[in-house]
Scaffold this motif. Structure first.
Motif, short mmCIF file in Angstrom:
data_model
loop_
_atom_site.label_atom_id
_atom_site.label_comp_id
_atom_site.label_asym_id
_atom_site.label_seq_id
_atom_site.Cartn_x
_atom_site.Cartn_y
_atom_site.Cartn_z
N UNK A 221 12.14 8.55 -22.53
CA UNK A 221 11.74 10.12 -22.60
C UNK A 221 11.88 10.49 -21.86
N UNK A 222 12.20 10.20 -20.87
CA UNK A 222 12.65 10.63 -19.38
C UNK A 222 11.62 10.51 -18.27
N UNK A 223 10.89 10.25 -18.65
CA UNK A 223 9.72 9.90 -17.08
C UNK A 223 9.89 8.76 -16.27
N UNK A 224 8.70 8.81 -15.46
CA UNK A 224 9.39 7.52 -14.54
C UNK A 224 7.42 7.58 -13.99
N UNK A 225 7.84 6.07 -14.35
CA UNK A 225 6.69 5.36 -13.44
C UNK A 225 6.56 4.54 -12.30
N UNK A 226 5.87 5.83 -11.16
CA UNK A 226 5.99 4.77 -9.82
C UNK A 226 5.61 3.63 -9.69
N UNK A 227 4.81 3.23 -9.85
CA UNK A 227 4.93 1.57 -9.49
C UNK A 227 4.44 1.15 -10.57
N UNK A 228 5.92 0.68 -11.32
CA UNK A 228 6.11 0.25 -12.58
C UNK A 228 6.67 -1.29 -11.50
N UNK A 229 6.98 -1.35 -10.84
CA UNK A 229 7.22 -2.84 -10.24
C UNK A 229 6.31 -3.27 -9.23
N UNK A 230 5.08 -2.01 -9.40
CA UNK A 230 4.19 -2.61 -8.47
C UNK A 230 2.61 -2.19 -9.85
N UNK A 231 2.75 -2.98 -10.58
CA UNK A 231 1.08 -2.72 -11.62
C UNK A 231 0.08 -3.08 -11.34
N UNK A 232 -0.92 -2.07 -11.72
CA UNK A 232 -1.90 -2.13 -10.92
C UNK A 232 -3.22 -2.35 -12.36
N UNK A 233 -3.40 -4.23 -11.69
CA UNK A 233 -4.39 -4.40 -12.72
C UNK A 233 -5.54 -4.87 -12.62
N UNK A 234 -7.24 -4.52 -13.15
CA UNK A 234 -8.30 -5.04 -12.70
C UNK A 234 -8.43 -5.37 -13.41
N UNK A 235 -8.91 -7.25 -12.63
CA UNK A 235 -10.68 -7.73 -13.04
C UNK A 235 -11.57 -7.32 -14.33
N UNK A 236 -11.15 -7.43 -14.42
CA UNK A 236 -12.47 -7.38 -15.92
C UNK A 236 -13.97 -7.48 -15.27
N UNK A 237 -14.13 -8.43 -14.41
CA UNK A 237 -14.91 -7.89 -13.95
C UNK A 237 -15.54 -8.26 -12.42
N UNK A 238 -14.76 -6.96 -12.23
CA UNK A 238 -14.40 -6.41 -11.10
C UNK A 238 -16.04 -5.02 -10.74
N UNK A 239 -16.59 -4.70 -9.32
CA UNK A 239 -17.34 -4.26 -9.68
C UNK A 239 -17.08 -3.33 -8.40
N UNK A 240 -15.99 -3.60 -7.56
CA UNK A 240 -15.30 -2.47 -6.91
C UNK A 240 -13.61 -1.99 -7.14
N UNK A 241 -13.56 -0.97 -7.15
CA UNK A 241 -12.42 -0.41 -7.04
C UNK A 241 -12.01 0.54 -5.94
N UNK A 242 -12.21 0.41 -4.66
CA UNK A 242 -11.45 1.23 -3.54
C UNK A 242 -9.91 0.91 -3.74
N UNK A 243 -9.54 -0.30 -3.47
CA UNK A 243 -8.26 -0.59 -3.27
C UNK A 243 -7.25 -0.24 -4.51
N UNK A 244 -8.08 -0.49 -6.08
CA UNK A 244 -7.07 -0.28 -7.22
C UNK A 244 -6.87 1.27 -7.00
N UNK A 245 -8.15 2.28 -6.15
CA UNK A 245 -7.93 3.00 -6.63
C UNK A 245 -7.09 3.98 -5.85
N UNK A 246 -6.85 3.90 -4.07
CA UNK A 246 -6.27 4.08 -3.21
C UNK A 246 -4.11 3.51 -3.81
N UNK A 247 -3.90 2.85 -4.29
CA UNK A 247 -2.69 2.23 -4.80
C UNK A 247 -2.01 3.12 -5.90
N UNK A 248 -3.50 3.36 -7.22
CA UNK A 248 -2.90 4.16 -8.22
C UNK A 248 -2.87 5.58 -8.80
#
Length: 439
Positions: A221-248
């Motif tokens: 549709x002409x859009x850009x996914x800016x983290x396409x090459x470095x997708x952020x996928x978090x562990x379902x059992x994770x309890x802290x998300x500071x790193x993922x939040x910064x990256x996203x």
């Protein structure tokens, strides 16, 4: 998420029953605020015990990461069974139901499915909701010839496996796959003028499958996914998300798409807010977090407004010809309104009983052979399950059009559906503001 492969041997039945006995000790979860549709967690509860008639099961989450949604839908199946039994049952006998809490956990789901298939000997099961749990459950259902119909497992992985013949027709779902929801959400994002989007997803079949479909569609549709090459996928059992939040939120995206579950997703969004990175960025969400309690889980900002205020998302909608009657029945029997995926769960159970009546046989193999005929055939259109049973008993064919939609199940067990667009107000209330179609 890595795909779960559950190998079934006779010895697993012993392990599974022990696991399920332990699960029975879980207390009944509280009713979510704003929802009247919660039902007690029932790891192995029968509503009836007629050994002669059709026996079905439900495998849905009343505890775990998806409990807030699972509790909204779990009441649909016993309501359907009670309705069917009140109008004569199936094949001349009452329908029996065994309910199992899958705990939003693949291991519990596999164990629960094993119990239902080998100990309870059900012919069909409504479940599961989480795609990862259904992946585990279907690998047990197929060799045991139990028809599994999910009201909410939306991963595209199931379509791919069905095309390969992995399920031998013992799989279907009444919620459309995420290939359709991703298309609908991508169209919504472009309509809103978002050109640069980043994604963060739970690392399982649901999250990764949705991410892949969204990226492909949004780029077309002409859009850009800016983290396409470095997708952020978090562990379902994770309890802290500071790193993922910064990256996203890095790279100044117009919007961030979060494909999340409620418990872990609330922690991620709270972490992003506390870092100050959400300001000026649109939050896009999906069906995995649409529950009345989710805005409260994420919390409020310093000005008293909800952190999620202004967030928008999509969820499979309910627009079938039977929706009005279903809503009325729910209000009469339970009070209030049914929650998310309750219509899809009702339709999944309806297809099981209608297919059994069409086959005049209470086995999983017979049900699997009639699912498409009663859902997408050329018979008389019906939205009332009792009317459908009456016609089938008279030897006529039907085309069931349910509460969630037409539920025209295709050769891969899929339906198309439409999607509601929802948003969160400053008061934390969720409301539907539009509809979007993947067509």
């Amino acid at each position: 998420m890595s795909r779960l492969r559950v190998s079934l041997a006779l010895s697993i039945a012993t392990i599974a029953s022990g696991f399920l006995l332990a699960a029975c000790e879980n207390p009944t979860p509280p009713t979510p605020t704003g929802s009247s549709s919660a039902s007690p967690a029932a790891t192995a509860t029968s509503t009836t015990s007629d050994a002669k008639g059709l026996k079905i099961g439900s495998l849905l989450p009343t505890t775990g990461d998806l409990a807030s949604i699972g509790q909204q839908m779990v009441g649909s199946v016993p309501l359907l069974v009670d309705t069917v039994n009140a109008c004569g049952g199936v094949n001349g006998e009452k329908v029996s139901l065994v309910q199992v809490d899958d705990q939003t956990d693949p291991k519990a789901g596999a164990a629960g499915m094993t119990k239902l298939a080998t100990l309870d000997k059900v012919a069909g099961v409504v479940g599961s909701f989480a795609s990862s749990v259904s992946t585990a459950a279907v690998s047990v259902a197929v060799p045991n010839k139990v028809m599994l119909i999910s009201p909410g497992s939306t991963s595209p992985v199931f379509t791919d496996k069905a095309k390969k013949g992995d399920f031998k027709s013992f799989w279907a779902r009444t919620a459309p796959p995420d290939t359709y929801q991703a298309l609908a959400l991508a169209q919504l994002a472009r309509k809103k003028g978002f050109k640069r989007v980043s994604t963060v997803v739970i690392n399982n079949d649901y999250g990764v499958g949705f991410e892949k479909a969204f990226v492909e569609t949004f780029e077309k549709l002409g859009g850009t996914v800016i983290n396409k090459d470095k997708p952020i996928r978090y562990d379902p059992k994770a309890q802290t998300f500071d790193t993922e939040a910064t990256a996203a939120f890095a790279g100044k995206p117009d919007a961030v798409l979060g494909v999340l579950y409620a418990e872990t997703g609330s922690l991620f969004l709270k972490a992003a807010y506390q870092q100050g990175v959400t300001k000026g960025v649109q939050i896009l969400l999906t069906d995995g977090v649409k529950s009345p309690t989710f805005p409260d889980q994420v919390g409020k900002a310093s000005d008293g407004k909800y952190i999620l205020s202004g967030a928008i998302g999509t969820v499979p909608g309910s627009s079938g010809p039977g929706l009005e009657n279903f809503n009325k029945l729910w209000k009469d029997k339970k009070g209030g309104s049914p929650g998310e995926y309750a219509p899809q769960a009702w339709d999944a159970a309806a297809l099981l009983v209608l297919a059994a009546q069409a086959a005049k046989e209470n086995t999983g193999t017979a049900i699997a052979g009639k699912i498409r005929e009663v859902s997408a055939g050329k018979g008389t259109p019906v939205s009332d399950v009792c009317e459908g049973l009456k016609l089938l008993k008279a030897g006529k064919q039907i085309n069931y059009q349910g509460a969630s939609g037409d539920v025209d199940v295709d050769a891969n067990g899929d339906v198309i559906g439409t999607y509601d667009v929802w948003t969160v107000g400053d008061d934390g209330k969720i409301k539907v503001i539009d509809k979007v179609s993947p067509k």
